[in-house]
Scaffold this motif. Structure first.
Motif, PDB file in Angstrom:
ATOM      1  N   LEU A 220      31.610  48.609  29.400  1.00 46.32           N
ATOM      2  CA  LEU A 220      31.466  46.920  30.723  1.00 46.32           C
ATOM      3  C   LEU A 220      31.553  45.569  30.062  1.00 46.32           C
ATOM      4  O   LEU A 220      31.523  44.742  30.716  1.00 46.32           O
ATOM      5  N   GLU A 221      30.609  45.675  28.149  1.00 45.87           N
ATOM      6  CA  GLU A 221      30.420  44.370  28.461  1.00 45.87           C
ATOM      7  C   GLU A 221      31.902  44.043  27.623  1.00 45.87           C
ATOM      8  O   GLU A 221      32.131  42.847  28.108  1.00 45.87           O
TER       9      GLU A 221
ATOM     10  N   CYS B 142      38.177  52.833  33.565  1.00 48.41           N
ATOM     11  CA  CYS B 142      37.728  52.035  34.212  1.00 48.41           C
ATOM     12  C   CYS B 142      36.795  53.243  35.011  1.00 48.41           C
ATOM     13  O   CYS B 142      35.562  52.495  35.770  1.00 48.41           O
TER      14      CYS B 142
ATOM     15  N   THR C 273      30.277  43.800  36.807  1.00 47.45           N
ATOM     16  CA  THR C 273      31.116  42.670  35.680  1.00 47.45           C
ATOM     17  C   THR C 273      30.016  41.514  35.742  1.00 47.45           C
ATOM     18  O   THR C 273      29.954  40.740  34.727  1.00 47.45           O
TER      19      THR C 273
ATOM     20  N   GLY D 259      34.548  44.918  39.719  1.00 47.24           N
ATOM     21  CA  GLY D 259      33.991  43.535  39.563  1.00 47.24           C
ATOM     22  C   GLY D 259      32.331  42.841  39.419  1.00 47.24           C
ATOM     23  O   GLY D 259      32.171  41.753  39.310  1.00 47.24           O
TER      24      GLY D 259
ATOM     25  N   LEU E  31      34.520  44.199  29.533  1.00 45.98           N
ATOM     26  CA  LEU E  31      35.145  44.149  30.516  1.00 45.98           C
ATOM     27  C   LEU E  31      34.440  42.241  31.091  1.00 45.98           C
ATOM     28  O   LEU E  31      34.809  41.361  31.142  1.00 45.98           O
ATOM     29  N   GLY E  32      32.959  42.356  30.442  1.00 46.59           N
ATOM     30  CA  GLY E  32      32.344  41.369  30.449  1.00 46.59           C
ATOM     31  C   GLY E  32      33.346  39.507  29.865  1.00 46.59           C
ATOM     32  O   GLY E  32      33.357  39.115  30.384  1.00 46.59           O
TER      33      GLY E  32
ATOM     34  N   TRP F 153      26.905  42.123  34.338  1.00 45.17           N
ATOM     35  CA  TRP F 153      26.207  41.740  33.009  1.00 45.17           C
ATOM     36  C   TRP F 153      26.209  40.640  32.303  1.00 45.17           C
ATOM     37  O   TRP F 153      25.561  39.845  31.323  1.00 45.17           O
TER      38      TRP F 153
ATOM     39  N   SER G 225      37.467  39.106  40.595  1.00 44.62           N
ATOM     40  CA  SER G 225      37.101  39.655  39.616  1.00 44.62           C
ATOM     41  C   SER G 225      37.319  41.076  40.929  1.00 44.62           C
ATOM     42  O   SER G 225      36.947  41.741  41.607  1.00 44.62           O
TER      43      SER G 225
ATOM     44  N   ALA H 242      41.957  42.734  36.487  1.00 47.99           N
ATOM     45  CA  ALA H 242      41.697  43.847  35.173  1.00 47.99           C
ATOM     46  C   ALA H 242      42.185  44.322  34.355  1.00 47.99           C
ATOM     47  O   ALA H 242      43.432  44.782  34.648  1.00 47.99           O
TER      48      ALA H 242
END
Length: 268
Positions: free
Chosen positions: A78-79, A192, A108, A105, A81-82, A111, A35, A63
């Motif tokens: 962030l959630e 981001c 991420t 990354g 992206l995860g 998380w 990532s 991403a």
């Protein structure tokens, strides 16, 4: 989707949003998911992929709003992206993997380790931190790129990402990274920035139970080694190595970075 070694595919993660994903290496090998940092694309992993593809199945993606992935149309978290990573793994029918993320990354990855522990055998968290204060820095940067575009960011970012010695020794690779920055969508970068302004996984670090390797750069002004030490102190099965590099250590200290990831995966 068609499963082909070395293929690039698009994976839908939200209505109207798809990410560009590249798969390299033999299907039976252990899987490593990569990532990227904010402002970079999956091309920042070229050095690592060249060194590890003989022994690993490598999945790297752009991403949201970076590289060839679609630009977000709603505020990012962030959630989200995860969950993009989990959607990629589901699409590729990957039950478990080792995750390696740098900077954003890496955030991420923290998380994921706390919220999807059943999917990861280990985490490599490179040049990252559990939070990125002050929020105003990132909100100001988001406003700046929306007003003036990416070009004014290039030189100051490259100065943070690489030591002066590396910039002098490898100008062509540094120029490639600069082009990645310039090619990043303004809204993707700004979105981001919003994640980095708001996210703080410090309270969740103790939930990460898998093995963790933290990689820091001795000359990294953005996430210096003491920020890596904070992560290690909060995770039971974490260790840390420090490389002779600035922020983009996967590029600047490519051999040492690859050796550390290979060693970590081998131990798992």
């Amino acid at each position: 989707m068609t499963k082909l070694d070395g293929c690039v595919v698009r994976v839908a993660v939200d209505p109207g949003i798809a990410l560009s994903v590249e798969v390299t290496g033999a299907k039976g090998n252990p899987c490593l998911v990569l990532s990227n940092s904010i402002g970079a694309s999956r091309g920042m992993w070229d050095e690592l992929v060249r060194r590890l593809k003989p022994s690993l199945r490598i999945v790297r993606y752009d991403a949201r709003g970076h590289g060839r992935s679609d630009t977000p149309v709603n505020p990012l978290t962030l959630e989200k992206l995860g969950r993009d990573v989990l959607a990629i793994m589901d699409n590729l029918q990957i039950e478990r993997a080792v995750f390696c993320g740098l900077s954003l990354g890496g955030l991420t990855g923290m998380w994921l380790g706390a919220n999807a522990p059943a999917r990861f055998n280990g985490l490599v968290l490179a040049n990252t931190a559990a939070n990125f204060p002050p929020p105003g820095l990132w909100k100001g940067r988001a406003d700046a790129v929306r007003a003036s575009g990416m070009a004014p960011l290039i030189e100051p970012t490259l100065d943070r990402w690489f030591t002066k010695a590396f910039r002098q020794a490898s100008p062509e690779r540094v120029a490639e990274i600069g082009q990645m920055l310039l090619s990043t969508s303004v809204e993707g970068y700004a979105s981001c920035c919003g994640v980095l302004a708001e996210a703080d996984v410090t309270p969740q670090l103790g939930l990460i139970s898998c093995p963790v390797r933290v990689i820091a750069g001795e000359h990294d002004p953005s996430t210096p080694p003491n920020r890596g030490s904070e992560i290690v102190s909060a995770i039971a099965r974490a260790d840390m190595i420090t490389l002779d590099a600035a922020h983009l250590s996967s590029v600047e200290a490519a051999d040492a970075f690859a050796d550390s990831v290979r060693d970590f995966v081998g131990k798992i």
